[in-house]
Structure formats: C-alpha cells, structure tokens
Design an enzyme around this catalytic site. Structure first.
Site, mmCIF file in Angstrom:
data_model
loop_
_atom_site.group_PDB
_atom_site.id
_atom_site.type_symbol
_atom_site.label_atom_id
_atom_site.label_comp_id
_atom_site.label_asym_id
_atom_site.label_seq_id
_atom_site.Cartn_x
_atom_site.Cartn_y
_atom_site.Cartn_z
ATOM 1 N N ALA A 72 81.792 24.763 129.971
ATOM 2 C CA ALA A 72 82.108 26.174 129.729
ATOM 3 C C ALA A 72 82.770 26.700 131.009
ATOM 4 O O ALA A 72 82.097 27.202 131.907
ATOM 5 C CB ALA A 72 80.829 26.939 129.423
ATOM 6 N N GLY A 116 79.254 33.432 136.632
ATOM 7 C CA GLY A 116 78.906 32.180 135.936
ATOM 8 C C GLY A 116 78.652 32.445 134.464
ATOM 9 O O GLY A 116 79.029 33.499 133.944
ATOM 10 N N ASN A 117 78.058 31.486 133.788
ATOM 11 C CA ASN A 117 77.689 31.692 132.382
ATOM 12 C C ASN A 117 76.424 30.902 132.055
ATOM 13 O O ASN A 117 75.894 30.197 132.916
ATOM 14 C CB ASN A 117 78.857 31.325 131.455
ATOM 15 C CG ASN A 117 79.246 29.858 131.587
ATOM 16 O OD1 ASN A 117 78.460 28.971 131.275
ATOM 17 N ND2 ASN A 117 80.460 29.610 132.093
ATOM 18 N N HIS A 118 75.960 31.042 130.810
ATOM 19 C CA HIS A 118 74.642 30.499 130.443
ATOM 20 C C HIS A 118 74.648 29.014 130.065
ATOM 21 O O HIS A 118 73.631 28.502 129.594
ATOM 22 C CB HIS A 118 74.069 31.283 129.263
ATOM 23 C CG HIS A 118 73.634 32.674 129.628
ATOM 24 N ND1 HIS A 118 72.709 32.927 130.589
ATOM 25 C CD2 HIS A 118 74.036 33.882 129.154
ATOM 26 C CE1 HIS A 118 72.527 34.234 130.708
ATOM 27 N NE2 HIS A 118 73.340 34.835 129.851
#
Ligand code: CTP
Length: 403
Positions: free
Chosen positions: A280, A212-214
């Site tokens: 994102a 995943g990402n932030h």
C-alpha cells in the site's frame, strides 16, 4: 523451514537391525513439521517396539490387517493408509521385503499398502554387504526403480555381522536430507524468481513524524510464503510491518519510504520472472521534509504534498517477459477502475479488492477479490483467507509458466 513441513509421511519398517534407527527418523520427521504414520512388518517388532514409534509419531502404529488394540474396530485399511500419504518411505527395506515388492506379494500390511500406494515411494535398503551385492538384490533394485520407486542408497561402514562394507541403511539425517532434496527439485516454481512488495510506506514529515497507512503487510507476506513453498526464490520488499518471514528462500528487503521501495524494486526487477505489487504505497508525500522536529505554533499548519513515483507503473514500463500482477483497492466503479489500471500500468493481472465487501481489506484475515486479466476476463472469487488468495495468485503465475 523444511519442505517436509505439513507433509503426510507413511513409514514402512521391515525386519532388519537398522529398524532401531527409525525412532530417530520419526523424530526428525516430526521436528521437520511432518505428520507420520508407521506400518511395521511383524519381524521388525523384534528390533524396535511399536510403543516407541507410536509415542514418537503421536499416532497408533499399524502392523496387521486387523486392529490389535481394539477388537471391535474394523480392520486396518491398507488402501486408506496408502491414500493418506503424500510419500511412502520403506526403511529399512530388507532384501526379503524388496523382493516381495517386486513380485507383488502382499502377505503383510506393509506390502499390501505398497501395492495400493499412489504417492511417491522411496526405499532405503539395509542388509549385509554380500546380500547388497547379490545379483538377485541388484535385480530387485533395478525392477523397483523401473516401477518409479526411488532408492535411497545404503551407506558403507560397520555392519551388524561384524563385516564392514556397503549395506548399512542411510543414516536418518541423510534420509531426511535425501527426501528434502528430492522434493525440492520437483517443486513447480523451482528456478523462478519472484519480486513481491508488501506493507505500507512511511513518508517523512520531519525526523519524528510521517504519513502512513494501516497496511499490515499480511497479504504480501502470505504471497511470498506460498511462492517460496512452491520453490520460487523470492525477494520481498516490505515497508514497516510487524509481519514475520521465516522462510529461508525469501530475501527480505526492508524499506521505509516509497522512494526506497521504488529503488529496491528496480534493483531486482530485471532478474525476476514475475512481480506482485501488494504494498500500500503512499500516493503523496510531504514536498519538504523538515530537518528538525516541527514545533507547535499558534497558527494552523499546512503541508504541501507531492506525488510519489508509481512503482508498479514504472515496472510495467520496463517489463520484458515478467508476469506483472498489481492490486487495486476501489470503493466505486470497481471493475471499470481496475481495468483502467491494467492498461495504464501495463499489467498481466489485477487483483481487485473492494472495500465494499465485508471481510476484505486492511487488518482482516480474509479477502474478497476479483481477478481481471489483461484481456479483461473477470473471475470473482468467494470470501477466502488471505493464505488462500495468496495460493490463487501464485497459481496464476504457475499457469502462466505452465508448471
Ligand atoms: N502502487 C505502486 N506505487 C504507488 C502506488 C500504487 O506500486 N505509488 C501499486 C500498489 O502496490 C497496487 C497498485 O499500484 O498494486 C494499485 O494501487 P491503488 O492504490 O489501488 O491505485 P493507485 O494507482 O494508487 O490509484 P488510486 O489510489 O487513485 O486508486
């Protein structure tokens, strides 16, 4: 959320028995999130007390040209009051006040403020049935409407005289509903549909792990809220986030992976007038998703990654009249890379985020962006809150549609 939320409402009360209902009206406005200031004619104070209305509106009530509470204070400036308001409602509007509004008489603060008002004025008449039908009253209604004021018609029922018929001031709930419907019908993006993507995507490795990402989703959620506030019907396709959406005109479609986001976007895209890709999205995902939790072993683990579908590019390929906006997050050769993305993804506008700018990026409340359109015109914006950037993005859609 009510369209009255955040609106500055000036309520002018003239002297009729229906004035007692303005206490409920003020409460409803405050509950809807509006700010309220009240002006009373001297006669109306016999029907409802200024203390009641100042308590409910959380503001001093104005009724004469000088400030009665503070002898050192300056006069009550009717021009300031009129300019403060986003809308001016005169309720109840008696036959006397209506006829004075027609003739331009300004012998009390309410009337002087009416003559100074530049905002939309609404009036809710209240009087006995024969007065309501009298030709001179009807001619006041016509004249005031021809001046651009909007009438909230009286309702039928029992009147203070004991007679029954038309003339009762519209019930407070109905006045609020009337104002909401009128304001909503005038919102610039009414009738437009907008698709927005937000948040991260989670690409599964096994049943318990993912890549995943932030991304917090804040930027996309802010864009969705502004679009809905401006009247658009919004579909917000979002990856997993803690951001909350409460606006009733936003349909939230929750997805987890880029593949799910891709399919959700394609389900809605053909029907929309504009799309903003603020998500994102993961560019790569594990090629094989383990059906069971991967157990630790003594050796290293290598994951093979495959490319995900580029959602924005796929929308660019099939777009017809949709105004398509993408984001670019760059750390080097920002402008050049963003321009390449405009062409490659067939965009109308790109919002370039540079991580080199302090205050921009994931988890921050602010953003520093540059708009680049499809003709490569660049507009760098100063550091702004994400809400302000969201408004700027929606303004671009409004400009495109000339609304
Ligand atoms: N985007 C998308 N689907 C993907 C990847 C990105 O829809 N699989 C969208 C994002 O929502 C954003 C835009 O494409 O609006 C640009 O994303 P960005 O990560 O800056 O660019 P990429 O095209 O992924 O290229 P790179 O990571 O190499 O810069």
């Amino acid at each position: 959320m009510s369209v009255l939320s955040g609106k500055k409402i000036l309520l002018g009360i003239s002297g009729g028995i229906a004035a007692y209902k303005t206490a409920s009206l003020v409460r409803l406005f405050i509950k809807a999130g509006a700010q309220v200031q009240v002006i009373m004619t001297p006669a109306s104070k016999d029907f409802v007390t200024p203390l009641t209305l100042s308590t409910l509106s959380k503001n001093p009530v104005h009724s004469s040209f000088f400030n009665e509470e503070d002898e050192n204070a300056v006069w009550n400036n009717h021009v300031d009051l009129a300019l403060w308001a986003d809308l001016f409602l005169i309720a109840p509007a008696t036959a006397n006040t209506l006829s004075k509004m027609v003739s331009g008489n300004s012998d009390n603060l309410l009337l002087a403020t009416y003559l100074s008002a530049k905002c939309q004025v609404y009036f809710a008449p209240a009087m006995d049935l024969d007065m309501y039908k009298h030709p001179s009253t009807l001619s006041s209604f016509n004249a005031l409407q021809s001046f651009g004021n909007i009438m909230i018609p009286a309702e039928s029922g029992e009147l203070a005289s004991g007679l029954s018929g038309e003339g009762r001031m519209a019930e407070p709930e109905n006045i609020v509903a009337f104002l909401e419907a009128d304001l909503e019908s005038k919102l610039p993006l009414r009738g437009k549909k907008i698709l927005i993507t937000a948040g991260p995507t989670y690409e599964p490795i096994d049943p318990v792990r993912f890549i995943g990402n932030h991304s917090t989703g804040k930027m996309g959620f802010d864009i969705a809220k502004v679009a809905a506030d401006e009247g658009a019907e919004v579909v917000l396709v979002t990856g997993p986030t803690h951001s909350k959406m409460t606006h009733s005109s936003v349909k939230v479609v929750n997805v987890t992976s880029s593949e799910e986001m891709y399919h959700a976007c394609h389900e809605y895209f053909d029907d929309v007038d504009a799309a903003v890709a603020a998500a994102a999205v993961a560019d790569y995902r594990p090629k094989y998703v383990a059906p069971q939790k991967i157990k630790k072993s003594d050796s290293n683990l290598t994951l093979e990654l495959e490319k995900t579908k580029d959602i924005l590019s796929s929308l660019g390929e099939k777009k017809k009249n949709q105004f398509l906006i993408g984001f670019a997050l760059e750390t080097e050769n920002e402008i050049e890379n963003a321009k390449l993305k405009i062409k490659k993804k067939n965009l109308d506008l790109i919002v370039l985020n540079s991580l080199n700018d302090e205050g921009a990026g994931f988890g921050k409340p602010t953003n520093k962006v540059t708009f680049i359109d499809k003709d490569f015109n660049e507009v760098p914006l100063e550091l702004k809150t994400k809400e302000e950037v969201a408004q700027d993005i929606i303004n671009k859609i409004k400009t495109h549609y000339n609304v």
